[in-house]
Motif scaffolding. Structure first.
Motif, PDB file in Angstrom:
ATOM      1  N   ARG A 137       0.842  -1.189   0.000  1.00  0.00           N
ATOM      2  CA  ARG A 137       0.000   0.000   0.000  1.00  0.00           C
ATOM      3  C   ARG A 137       0.886   1.250   0.000  1.00  0.00           C
ATOM      4  NH1 ARG A 137      -5.300  -0.747  -1.333  1.00  0.00           N
ATOM      5  NH2 ARG A 137      -5.675  -2.950  -0.946  1.00  0.00           N
ATOM      6  N   ASP A 138       0.493   2.215  -0.798  1.00  0.00           N
ATOM      7  CA  ASP A 138       1.225   3.476  -0.829  1.00  0.00           C
ATOM      8  C   ASP A 138       0.897   4.263   0.443  1.00  0.00           C
ATOM      9  OD1 ASP A 138       2.165   6.036  -1.267  1.00  0.00           O
ATOM     10  OD2 ASP A 138       1.771   5.961  -3.423  1.00  0.00           O
ATOM     11  N   PRO A 139       1.915   4.579   1.252  1.00  0.00           N
ATOM     12  CA  PRO A 139       1.645   5.300   2.509  1.00  0.00           C
ATOM     13  C   PRO A 139       0.963   6.642   2.251  1.00  0.00           C
ATOM     14  CG  PRO A 139       3.905   4.482   2.444  1.00  0.00           C
ATOM     15  CD  PRO A 139       3.340   4.300   1.057  1.00  0.00           C
ATOM     16  N   ALA A 140       1.255   7.276   1.137  1.00  0.00           N
ATOM     17  CA  ALA A 140       0.685   8.577   0.840  1.00  0.00           C
ATOM     18  C   ALA A 140      -0.785   8.481   0.438  1.00  0.00           C
ATOM     19  CB  ALA A 140       1.477   9.259  -0.279  1.00  0.00           C
ATOM     20  N   ASP A 141      -1.204   7.339  -0.069  1.00  0.00           N
ATOM     21  CA  ASP A 141      -2.604   7.115  -0.430  1.00  0.00           C
ATOM     22  C   ASP A 141      -2.888   5.632  -0.267  1.00  0.00           C
ATOM     23  OD1 ASP A 141      -5.093   6.733  -1.471  1.00  0.00           O
ATOM     24  OD2 ASP A 141      -4.785   8.025  -3.223  1.00  0.00           O
ATOM     25  N   GLU A 142      -3.453   5.295   0.838  1.00  0.00           N
ATOM     26  CA  GLU A 142      -3.610   3.887   1.205  1.00  0.00           C
ATOM     27  C   GLU A 142      -4.528   3.129   0.252  1.00  0.00           C
ATOM     28  OE1 GLU A 142      -2.526   1.855   3.689  1.00  0.00           O
ATOM     29  OE2 GLU A 142      -1.167   3.232   4.716  1.00  0.00           O
TER      30      GLU A 142
END
Lengths: 175, 175
Positions: free
Chosen positions: A116-121
């Motif tokens: 998962r992208d930490p900036a956009d879960e």
DNA sequence: TGCTATTAGATCGTATGCGATACATTCGTA
DNA sequence: TACGAATGTATCGCATACGATCTAATAGCA
């Protein structure tokens, strides 16, 4: 009797052969879709060529332990790592419903990671592992069947025209 | 947290971008398969064009209540009725493991009959019903998306070259 | 801030492709 | 003529495609 056959008695076959010309078809010069034979359909040419490619590549892909879409995914990720599922899907012309299971298998095989992208879960970023990159390198050096029977210039034009065809179909389908 | 996510913690993505030239790749003029980008693969062009055709035809085929392979089977049977499963398979480039389920569905829908050949009980002969022929006629008159973006002569050459490609792949695969 | 709409993936059901295998029928031949 | 090999379909399991739907996370906006 047969295994679970399913065939039922019925009237006889009737062997009707609609070879070339139906009686009232010769009024137009350009045949309508219904009057063409299967071999004349471009869609069928592409459909059957795709089947043929799959069979031609099967042997080589088996050595890699991959299916064709799995291989395409590895190639696409090797070109640009860390793509989201959507980005990868745009390049492969697939959506998450098809891509997710493929990516999970490749992850289970150790060729990539899904995070998962930490900036956009909502987004999941895909990155090749060392094993995935090694696989890509290995695939470089094996010669998949490429006996196209076309001269280089024909080959290049074919490639371009198939791409044009694809892109125009997509455009037209989107209305 | 996500539904059944499956993503695991791991090292960061690393965003490696192998764009065009790998360091030691420029020794040959013609790029090896590994150095080409996804968009340059003819196999991928055909693969994605086939997906695009499927999507473009989806709407029209839904009106007929058929899938693409089902439609192809109807067309092939309309051209020559009473074919065996093998004969039909040769024309569609499919074998009985794929064809049988498709034919059974079409039989259940009332578009064709499957009957063992009395002269050789191993063979199954397929014949269209009246409903099947009506369906073929109906399909004649509906315009499936054909916005190829190609000029007529390009279109014709593309068709021929895709067929050549397919036939040569098959020949080469058979060794 | 709180609420709704949108977005990104994932899940599910259905329909191919296809290798491996099962099965009945026919063929070949000893 | 009996019997093993070959042939033609069908079945099964796995891997895509894809529409429909679900869920969590974010965006937009009063």
């Amino acid at each position: 009797m047969r295994p679970n056959d399913g065939s039922r008695p019925g009237s006889t076959a009737g062997a009707r052969d609609n070879s070339k010309d139906s009686s009232k078809a010769n009024q137009k010069t350009k045949p309508s879709p219904g009057e063409r034979r299967l071999g004349d359909f471009l869609c069928f040419a592409v459909y059957s060529a795709n089947l043929a490619f799959g069979r031609a590549y099967k042997k080589g892909l088996d050595e890699l332990g991959l299916t064709y879409p799995q291989w395409i995914a590895i190639v696409a990720l090797w070109e640009q790592d860390g793509q989201t599922v959507s980005e990868l899907g745009e390049k492969m012309f697939l959506e998450s419903n098809t891509l997710t299971p493929i990516l999970k298998k490749l992850e289970a095989a150790g060729y990539l990671r899904r995070q998962r992208d930490p900036a956009d879960e909502r987004q999941v970023r895909i990155s090749l592992t060392e094993g995935g990159r090694r696989l890509r390198e290995k695939g470089m050096h094996m010669n998949l069947v490429t006996a196209t029977g076309l001269k280089p210039d024909e080959f290049a034009r074919l490639q371009e025209n198939v791409v044009t065809l694809r892109d125009n179909l997509i455009k037209a389908t989107a209305e």
